[in-house]
Design an enzyme around this catalytic site. Structure first.
Site, PDB file in Angstrom:
ATOM      1  N   ARG A 125      45.431  35.886  38.031  1.00  0.00           N
ATOM      2  CA  ARG A 125      45.965  35.538  36.713  1.00  0.00           C
ATOM      3  C   ARG A 125      45.929  34.025  36.482  1.00  0.00           C
ATOM      4  O   ARG A 125      45.716  33.562  35.363  1.00  0.00           O
ATOM      5  CB  ARG A 125      47.372  36.109  36.500  1.00  0.00           C
ATOM      6  CG  ARG A 125      47.871  35.978  35.056  1.00  0.00           C
ATOM      7  CD  ARG A 125      48.990  36.938  34.705  1.00  0.00           C
ATOM      8  NE  ARG A 125      48.517  38.299  34.611  1.00  0.00           N
ATOM      9  CZ  ARG A 125      47.965  38.841  33.518  1.00  0.00           C
ATOM     10  NH1 ARG A 125      47.843  38.130  32.408  1.00  0.00           N
ATOM     11  NH2 ARG A 125      47.538  40.085  33.517  1.00  0.00           N
ATOM     12  N   SER A 169      37.810  40.618  31.500  1.00  0.00           N
ATOM     13  CA  SER A 169      37.887  39.269  32.067  1.00  0.00           C
ATOM     14  C   SER A 169      38.207  39.329  33.554  1.00  0.00           C
ATOM     15  O   SER A 169      37.586  38.634  34.367  1.00  0.00           O
ATOM     16  CB  SER A 169      38.990  38.472  31.358  1.00  0.00           C
ATOM     17  OG  SER A 169      38.703  38.339  29.992  1.00  0.00           O
ATOM     18  N   HIS A 204      42.423  33.448  35.528  1.00  0.00           N
ATOM     19  CA  HIS A 204      42.228  34.000  34.189  1.00  0.00           C
ATOM     20  C   HIS A 204      42.735  33.047  33.115  1.00  0.00           C
ATOM     21  O   HIS A 204      42.130  32.877  32.068  1.00  0.00           O
ATOM     22  CB  HIS A 204      42.964  35.346  34.105  1.00  0.00           C
ATOM     23  CG  HIS A 204      42.977  35.977  32.746  1.00  0.00           C
ATOM     24  ND1 HIS A 204      44.087  35.965  31.935  1.00  0.00           N
ATOM     25  CD2 HIS A 204      42.013  36.619  32.044  1.00  0.00           C
ATOM     26  CE1 HIS A 204      43.805  36.585  30.795  1.00  0.00           C
ATOM     27  NE2 HIS A 204      42.558  36.994  30.840  1.00  0.00           N
TER      28      HIS A 204
END
Lengths: 213, 213
Positions: free
Chosen positions: B40, B17, B43
């Protein structure tokens, strides 16, 4: 710095937020069954993409409300989603929220079979033998496993909320669910998350409470 | 329906990812201190807006990492954020995560004073007398109260993660924090959420674990 804040009473913040986001949505028409869900997803994310990406199977919300009124339970794939769902309200109708992700046996089972923990959780949920709504905000593998369990006739969910977020197999797993005849609410594309999963559950619960469904 | 999924091992999903989202970010440059946090946040939301809206005060991440290594605690304004933060990793350094939102006394105090519960929580946190990082993913009133407590000299946070989401006073409360000299990581604009607050905390924790800060 001068504090230049709107003077809104604590109890009115949510109401005012919905007014603002409704204004900004303008003339867009949503069905009365879908509107509170779409708006709560936007409220929880400030992301207007949810006005377009939320997809509903026919009568999905009606079916979910009827299942909840009969005591359906909600299974989630994250503790965050579990934590965000209004559990007290669900309990009023006899349901409870399950998340097996932190269970020791789940970690064990996933390791043995080389699957994700989310996959192992779906197997455990399928064995519960209760009417179930699945609220999947994280793991596309959970949706894939639900698809397989349904194909095998091992599971018949009352509703699948399919809103995992991410970049690997997320889009595909959602398309898989939308290809079935299970009642679903899916965020098409990559977006979603535990917050969206919880928001959709709560929107349905509040519609039931307010007798809007 | 034919299942056409990428064959990625469970343990490689997160890595893959990050590769995909990094590819899509293309040539954009982020400082090594900020990059893992920005990525992050993307994500966890699949929302590339976080590449632009996350604002960092000078050395915010370094200061936060140093505070965590010395045992700083994290105070959040939602159980969802608390639930998403890697508590085991924080405990390794002596810290713990607090969320007072469900405390009976907080509801009481907020009612008495006509404030939000989040405001009452910040007062309780200020009395803890421990080094604190605030991770605010929901309530702009929490940020406003932190601003007031700092102005009164009653509180000196190690870091404020200011990522409440929404439509009422959210933008303004974030600007307020950015006008101070407290170390901050703020999602400018309306976006944010408990998931983003937790993701930022975890990104810092993983940087510490991997000795990248």
């Amino acid at each position: 710095m001068k504090i230049n804040l709107q003077n809104v009473l604590p109890e009115d913040i949510e109401k005012r937020s919905f007014e603002i986001l409704s204004d900004e949505l303008g003339e867009r028409f949503f069905s009365p069954e879908q509107e509170p869900i779409i708006k709560r997803a936007i409220h929880t994310s400030a992301d207007f993409d949810y006005a377009d990406n939320l997809k509903f199977s026919v009568d999905a919300v009606k079916k979910a409300a009827s299942a909840i009124r009969k005591g359906a339970c909600i299974v989630t794939d994250t503790q965050m989603a579990k934590s965000g769902i209004n559990k007290k309200m669900l309990e009023k109708y006899g349901g409870e929220v399950f998340c097996f992700m932190s269970d020791e046996e789940i970690a064990q089972r996933a390791k043995e079979r080389g699957t994700t923990r989310a996959t192992a959780c779906m197997d455990k949920a399928a064995a519960l033998n209760r009417p179930l709504i699945f609220a999947i905000g994280n793991a596309p593998t959970a949706l894939v496993r639900l698809y397989e369990l349904m194909s095998e006739g091992a599971l018949q969910p009352e509703l699948i909320i399919g809103v995992p977020v991410g970049f690997v197999n997320v889009v595909e797993s959602k398309e898989l669910i939308m290809s079935t005849d299970v009642p679903y609410i899916v965020a098409a594309g990559r977006k979603g998350g535990s917050n969206i999963a919880a928001a959709i559950c709560n929107a349905i619960l509040y519609m039931i409470r307010d007798e809007k469904i």
